[in-house]
Write a protein that holds these residues in place. Structure first.
Motif, PDB file in Angstrom:
ATOM      1  N   GLU A  35       0.834  -1.209   0.000  1.00 36.30           N
ATOM      2  CA  GLU A  35       0.000   0.000   0.000  1.00 36.30           C
ATOM      3  C   GLU A  35       0.871   1.263   0.000  1.00 36.30           C
ATOM      4  N   GLU A  36       1.947   1.256   0.789  1.00 41.25           N
ATOM      5  CA  GLU A  36       2.853   2.403   0.834  1.00 41.25           C
ATOM      6  C   GLU A  36       3.544   2.626  -0.511  1.00 41.25           C
ATOM      7  N   ILE A  37       3.917   1.548  -1.159  1.00 39.55           N
ATOM      8  CA  ILE A  37       4.559   1.634  -2.468  1.00 39.55           C
ATOM      9  C   ILE A  37       3.605   2.250  -3.482  1.00 39.55           C
ATOM     10  N   ILE A  38       2.357   1.805  -3.471  1.00 38.64           N
ATOM     11  CA  ILE A  38       1.357   2.331  -4.405  1.00 38.64           C
ATOM     12  C   ILE A  38       1.143   3.818  -4.165  1.00 38.64           C
ATOM     13  N   LYS A  39       1.048   4.237  -2.909  1.00 38.22           N
ATOM     14  CA  LYS A  39       0.870   5.654  -2.582  1.00 38.22           C
ATOM     15  C   LYS A  39       2.056   6.481  -3.085  1.00 38.22           C
ATOM     16  N   LYS A  40       3.255   5.959  -2.885  1.00 44.48           N
ATOM     17  CA  LYS A  40       4.460   6.680  -3.315  1.00 44.48           C
ATOM     18  C   LYS A  40       4.505   6.798  -4.844  1.00 44.48           C
ATOM     19  N   LEU A  41       4.159   5.737  -5.546  1.00 43.71           N
ATOM     20  CA  LEU A  41       4.147   5.771  -7.006  1.00 43.71           C
ATOM     21  C   LEU A  41       3.103   6.758  -7.528  1.00 43.71           C
ATOM     22  N   ARG A  42       1.940   6.775  -6.910  1.00 42.06           N
ATOM     23  CA  ARG A  42       0.890   7.712  -7.328  1.00 42.06           C
ATOM     24  C   ARG A  42       1.320   9.158  -7.099  1.00 42.06           C
ATOM     25  N   LYS A  43       1.970   9.401  -5.966  1.00 38.61           N
ATOM     26  CA  LYS A  43       2.453  10.746  -5.663  1.00 38.61           C
ATOM     27  C   LYS A  43       3.498  11.177  -6.690  1.00 38.61           C
ATOM     28  N   THR A  44       4.404  10.289  -7.015  1.00 32.21           N
ATOM     29  CA  THR A  44       5.440  10.583  -8.001  1.00 32.21           C
ATOM     30  C   THR A  44       4.820  10.859  -9.364  1.00 32.21           C
ATOM     31  N   ARG A  45       3.853  10.050  -9.755  1.00 28.42           N
ATOM     32  CA  ARG A  45       3.172  10.242 -11.039  1.00 28.42           C
ATOM     33  C   ARG A  45       2.478  11.601 -11.074  1.00 28.42           C
ATOM     34  N   GLU A  46       1.846  11.976  -9.975  1.00 23.46           N
ATOM     35  CA  GLU A  46       1.165  13.262  -9.895  1.00 23.46           C
ATOM     36  C   GLU A  46       2.163  14.415  -9.999  1.00 23.46           C
ATOM     37  N   GLU A  47       3.304  14.297  -9.323  1.00 21.94           N
ATOM     38  CA  GLU A  47       4.328  15.347  -9.389  1.00 21.94           C
ATOM     39  C   GLU A  47       4.860  15.504 -10.809  1.00 21.94           C
ATOM     40  N   ILE A  48       5.084  14.400 -11.478  1.00 19.07           N
ATOM     41  CA  ILE A  48       5.571  14.451 -12.861  1.00 19.07           C
ATOM     42  C   ILE A  48       4.534  15.127 -13.743  1.00 19.07           C
ATOM     43  N   TRP A  49       3.278  14.777 -13.553  1.00 22.80           N
ATOM     44  CA  TRP A  49       2.203  15.378 -14.345  1.00 22.80           C
ATOM     45  C   TRP A  49       2.199  16.897 -14.153  1.00 22.80           C
ATOM     46  N   GLU A  50       2.266  17.332 -12.907  1.00 18.63           N
ATOM     47  CA  GLU A  50       2.212  18.767 -12.603  1.00 18.63           C
ATOM     48  C   GLU A  50       3.416  19.507 -13.178  1.00 18.63           C
TER      49      GLU A  50
END
Length: 57
Positions: A35-50
């Motif tokens: 679950e922590e890995i998924i949260k971290k990946l989603r956060k990273t994806r969001e930062e890249i998008w922004e």
């Protein structure tokens, strides 16, 4: 103008060096739950998008 032929032996040696260096590094996800890995990946994806993609649209 003469083009150089790629040196496959040199490229292979370089690739092996990269594999060696990567095998010595610890995983950034070591000790995290799924679950922590998924949260971290989603956060990273969001930062890249922004940073990279959102300003283009």
């Amino acid at each position: 103008m003469k083009t150089k032929k790629p040196d496959s032996k040199r490229a292979k040696k370089h690739l092996e060096k990269i594999y060696q260096l990567m095998s010595q590094r610890k995983s950034p996800f070591e000790g995290m739950s799924e679950e922590e890995i998924i949260k971290k990946l989603r956060k990273t994806r969001e930062e890249i998008w922004e940073e990279k993609l959102a300003p283009r649209s």
